[in-house]
Design a protein around this motif. Structure first.
Motif, PDB file in Angstrom:
ATOM      1  N   LEU A 187      36.521  26.261  28.906  1.00 26.26           N
ATOM      2  CA  LEU A 187      35.275  25.910  29.558  1.00 26.26           C
ATOM      3  C   LEU A 187      34.996  24.454  29.572  1.00 26.26           C
ATOM      4  CD1 LEU A 187      33.375  29.050  29.066  1.00 26.26           C
ATOM      5  CD2 LEU A 187      34.039  28.161  31.363  1.00 26.26           C
ATOM      6  N   GLU A 188      35.284  23.872  28.299  1.00 26.04           N
ATOM      7  CA  GLU A 188      34.920  22.438  27.827  1.00 26.04           C
ATOM      8  C   GLU A 188      35.878  21.488  28.511  1.00 26.04           C
ATOM      9  OE1 GLU A 188      34.808  22.473  23.928  1.00 26.04           O
ATOM     10  OE2 GLU A 188      32.713  23.293  23.561  1.00 26.04           O
ATOM     11  N   SER A 189      37.193  21.903  29.202  1.00 26.57           N
ATOM     12  CA  SER A 189      38.208  21.344  29.577  1.00 26.57           C
ATOM     13  C   SER A 189      38.220  20.860  30.911  1.00 26.57           C
ATOM     14  CB  SER A 189      39.477  21.852  29.236  1.00 26.57           C
ATOM     15  OG  SER A 189      39.655  22.010  27.748  1.00 26.57           O
ATOM     16  N   SER A 190      38.936  19.968  31.448  1.00 25.65           N
ATOM     17  CA  SER A 190      39.051  19.466  33.038  1.00 25.65           C
ATOM     18  C   SER A 190      40.457  19.987  33.406  1.00 25.65           C
ATOM     19  CB  SER A 190      38.884  18.093  33.081  1.00 25.65           C
ATOM     20  OG  SER A 190      39.760  17.419  32.237  1.00 25.65           O
ATOM     21  N   PHE A 191      41.452  20.491  32.514  1.00 26.41           N
ATOM     22  CA  PHE A 191      42.732  20.832  32.799  1.00 26.41           C
ATOM     23  C   PHE A 191      43.335  21.285  31.731  1.00 26.41           C
ATOM     24  CE2 PHE A 191      47.164  20.310  33.806  1.00 26.41           C
ATOM     25  CZ  PHE A 191      47.111  20.541  35.186  1.00 26.41           C
ATOM     26  N   ALA A 192      44.370  22.107  31.852  1.00 24.85           N
ATOM     27  CA  ALA A 192      45.150  22.742  30.686  1.00 24.85           C
ATOM     28  C   ALA A 192      46.594  22.935  30.889  1.00 24.85           C
ATOM     29  CB  ALA A 192      44.429  24.235  30.623  1.00 24.85           C
ATOM     30  N   PHE A 193      47.368  22.713  29.894  1.00 26.08           N
ATOM     31  CA  PHE A 193      48.919  22.906  29.874  1.00 26.08           C
ATOM     32  C   PHE A 193      48.960  24.236  29.113  1.00 26.08           C
ATOM     33  CE2 PHE A 193      48.056  18.183  30.244  1.00 26.08           C
ATOM     34  CZ  PHE A 193      49.020  18.113  31.359  1.00 26.08           C
ATOM     35  N   ILE A 194      49.471  25.115  29.666  1.00 33.65           N
ATOM     36  CA  ILE A 194      49.482  26.571  29.302  1.00 33.65           C
ATOM     37  C   ILE A 194      51.094  27.164  29.222  1.00 33.65           C
ATOM     38  CG2 ILE A 194      48.413  28.797  29.127  1.00 33.65           C
ATOM     39  CD1 ILE A 194      46.066  27.612  30.539  1.00 33.65           C
ATOM     40  N   CYS A 195      51.320  27.895  28.054  1.00 38.97           N
ATOM     41  CA  CYS A 195      52.650  28.775  28.183  1.00 38.97           C
ATOM     42  C   CYS A 195      52.321  29.937  29.130  1.00 38.97           C
ATOM     43  CB  CYS A 195      52.985  29.186  26.515  1.00 38.97           C
ATOM     44  SG  CYS A 195      54.223  30.302  26.551  1.00 38.97           S
ATOM     45  N   SER A 196      53.372  30.039  29.593  1.00 36.48           N
ATOM     46  CA  SER A 196      53.338  31.681  30.525  1.00 36.48           C
ATOM     47  C   SER A 196      52.912  32.610  29.964  1.00 36.48           C
ATOM     48  CB  SER A 196      54.842  31.870  31.123  1.00 36.48           C
ATOM     49  OG  SER A 196      54.635  33.113  31.777  1.00 36.48           O
ATOM     50  N   GLY A 197      52.038  33.349  30.348  1.00 34.25           N
ATOM     51  CA  GLY A 197      51.328  34.590  29.641  1.00 34.25           C
ATOM     52  C   GLY A 197      49.878  34.888  30.125  1.00 34.25           C
ATOM     53  N   THR A 198      49.042  35.879  29.639  1.00 34.10           N
ATOM     54  CA  THR A 198      47.728  36.115  30.052  1.00 34.10           C
ATOM     55  C   THR A 198      46.994  34.840  29.871  1.00 34.10           C
ATOM     56  OG1 THR A 198      48.218  38.406  29.115  1.00 34.10           O
ATOM     57  CG2 THR A 198      45.944  37.760  29.617  1.00 34.10           C
ATOM     58  N   ALA A 199      47.132  33.929  29.299  1.00 32.90           N
ATOM     59  CA  ALA A 199      46.252  32.760  29.014  1.00 32.90           C
ATOM     60  C   ALA A 199      46.156  31.963  30.374  1.00 32.90           C
ATOM     61  CB  ALA A 199      47.011  31.848  27.986  1.00 32.90           C
ATOM     62  N   THR A 200      47.121  31.931  31.398  1.00 32.84           N
ATOM     63  CA  THR A 200      47.200  31.287  32.528  1.00 32.84           C
ATOM     64  C   THR A 200      45.995  32.049  33.271  1.00 32.84           C
ATOM     65  OG1 THR A 200      49.159  32.463  33.340  1.00 32.84           O
ATOM     66  CG2 THR A 200      49.308  30.568  32.233  1.00 32.84           C
ATOM     67  N   LEU A 201      46.112  33.229  33.400  1.00 27.39           N
ATOM     68  CA  LEU A 201      45.295  33.937  34.051  1.00 27.39           C
ATOM     69  C   LEU A 201      43.825  33.806  33.679  1.00 27.39           C
ATOM     70  CD1 LEU A 201      44.568  36.063  36.672  1.00 27.39           C
ATOM     71  CD2 LEU A 201      44.884  37.955  34.941  1.00 27.39           C
ATOM     72  N   GLU A 202      43.665  33.918  32.325  1.00 32.64           N
ATOM     73  CA  GLU A 202      42.352  33.252  31.507  1.00 32.64           C
ATOM     74  C   GLU A 202      41.864  32.286  31.964  1.00 32.64           C
ATOM     75  OE1 GLU A 202      40.594  33.123  27.079  1.00 32.64           O
ATOM     76  OE2 GLU A 202      42.454  33.841  27.479  1.00 32.64           O
ATOM     77  N   ALA A 203      42.584  31.190  32.103  1.00 29.01           N
ATOM     78  CA  ALA A 203      42.185  29.901  32.806  1.00 29.01           C
ATOM     79  C   ALA A 203      41.607  29.734  34.076  1.00 29.01           C
ATOM     80  CB  ALA A 203      43.314  28.737  32.545  1.00 29.01           C
ATOM     81  N   ALA A 204      42.630  30.573  34.982  1.00 27.84           N
ATOM     82  CA  ALA A 204      42.212  30.573  36.213  1.00 27.84           C
ATOM     83  C   ALA A 204      40.847  31.441  36.685  1.00 27.84           C
ATOM     84  CB  ALA A 204      43.352  31.469  37.144  1.00 27.84           C
ATOM     85  N   LEU A 205      40.717  32.479  35.774  1.00 27.45           N
ATOM     86  CA  LEU A 205      39.568  33.190  36.039  1.00 27.45           C
ATOM     87  C   LEU A 205      38.187  32.605  35.682  1.00 27.45           C
ATOM     88  CD1 LEU A 205      40.567  36.860  35.292  1.00 27.45           C
ATOM     89  CD2 LEU A 205      40.125  35.818  37.523  1.00 27.45           C
ATOM     90  N   LEU A 206      38.384  31.475  34.708  1.00 27.59           N
ATOM     91  CA  LEU A 206      37.385  30.751  34.221  1.00 27.59           C
ATOM     92  C   LEU A 206      37.011  29.296  34.937  1.00 27.59           C
ATOM     93  CD1 LEU A 206      37.752  30.772  30.446  1.00 27.59           C
ATOM     94  CD2 LEU A 206      35.843  31.939  31.888  1.00 27.59           C
TER      95      LEU A 206
END
Length: 356
Positions: A234-253
């Motif tokens: 939530l504090e970030s303007s962009f994220a580099f993420i390994c494939s997995g649930t974290a990518t959906l988490e970022a998208a939903l935020l």
């Protein structure tokens, strides 16, 4: 009520924790789960099932067979059975329990991705289970009658979507939770970070709190460290993420991102030939399933390099991403823990009738 649980993955136990908020004081857990979720010790804990890749699974087949046999035996003491994700273990377990105890109700929450590979498993799942709690709206079409869309479990965990971008540029890096994927991705992410003039935060899984981070990650110079993924995103303007649930988490935020996936060559070859999907990011799968363009870029294997990651970062239309993320969240609509808890606590109408 005694509830036999098979929750082998750390992510499954996060969702089990959400479920327990509705079940607290009403059920006694048995089986495989995080020991923090019950005052009584589990039969096994998720860390005992941690494997990475097909070769690791083969090496531990004997352990999985013994654990399945013990769980099937323990089902004799349970009022209901809850299976969560982990299809390679839970589908055979469901068959064994249903064969031994046909009247026991088996609930499967976080279903196997039969829409992506091995579609014939849908029939076996429906034959062995009594209620299929689908967390994707399109999953119900894979089954005849027992599947119900209950919502997505991430929406039980996440704060509301961010409605605007932060004023200052800040980048989040999430290279995965397993040491193997961290070892393959983080050296590339580290070089990307050196090429971006903005504060950088490395999100570290809570399982590594107290561990020697240098041994796991190597050089951490230039990174702020965080164990709180939602807060950091939530504090970030962009994220580099390994494939997995974290990518959906970022998208939903509402956090713009690029997905990176770099597996061992043999594991990637096997997965590529078994799994028949066009995208690997869950947000992209959802979007294309409903006729939209992919939400974010995906870089795989040799495509995961510094230049490609930087190009994806510079190319991203962040404001457009946020607007599309709002629509994605609306598509999933709600969390799932309340509906699953209601199903677990349902009393069979015959019992009510017999009690007068």
């Amino acid at each position: 009520m005694k509830l036999l649980v098979s929750a082998l993955e750390p992510s499954s136990n996060l969702h089990l924790a959400s479920l327990m908020k509705h079940l607290e004081g009403k059920v006694e857990l048995m089986g495989i789960f995080d020991s923090k979720l019950s005052t009584k010790p589990p039969l096994y804990t998720p860390d005992q099932f941690s494997v990475m890749g097909f070769l690791d699974v083969i090496e531990r087949l004997g352990f999985f067979w013994r654990a399945k046999k013990e769980m099937a035996h323990l089902a004799s003491e349970a009022d209901k059975i809850l299976l969560m994700d982990s299809s390679s273990f839970n589908i055979p377990l469901a068959k064994a329990i249903k064969k031994a105890f046909p009247s026991k109700e088996i609930i499967y929450y976080i279903l196997p991705q039969v829409w992506a590979w091995k579609p014939w498993r849908a029939k076996a799942i429906e034959e062995s289970c009594d209620f299929l709690a689908a967390i994707l709206p399109f999953e119900t079409a894979c089954y005849q009658s027992k599947a119900e869309y209950v919502g997505h479990p991430l929406l039980d965990l996440l704060p509301p979507i961010r409605t605007s971008l932060p004023k200052e540029e800040r980048i989040a890096f999430m290279p995965g939770s397993r040491k193997g994927e961290i070892g393959r991705l983080f050296p590339v992410f580290r070089e990307v970070a050196r090429r971006i003039e903005a504060p950088k935060t490395l999100v570290i899984p809570s399982i590594y709190e107290g561990a020697s981070l240098e041994e796991i990650y190597g050089d951490l110079e230039g990174f702020e460290l965080s164990y709180d993924a939602p807060k950091t995103l939530l504090e970030s303007s962009f994220a580099f993420i390994c494939s997995g649930t974290a990518t959906l988490e970022a998208a939903l935020l509402g956090i713009p991102l690029v997905l990176a996936y770099k597996a061992r060559p043999l594991d990637y070859f096997i997965a590529k030939n078994l799994v028949k999907i066009e995208h690997i990011g869950l947000a992209n799968i959802f979007e294309t399933r409903r006729g939209e363009e992919p939400l974010h870029e995906e870089l795989l294997q040799e495509g995961v390099n510094v230049e490609a990651l930087l190009e994806a970062y510079w190319r991203c239309d962040k404001e457009h991403f946020v607007e599309r993320a709002k629509a994605l969240r609306g598509y999933l609509r709600k969390g799932s823990s309340l509906r699953v808890a209601q199903r677990i606590l349902e009393i069979d109408s015959k019992v009510i009738f017999n009690d007068g």
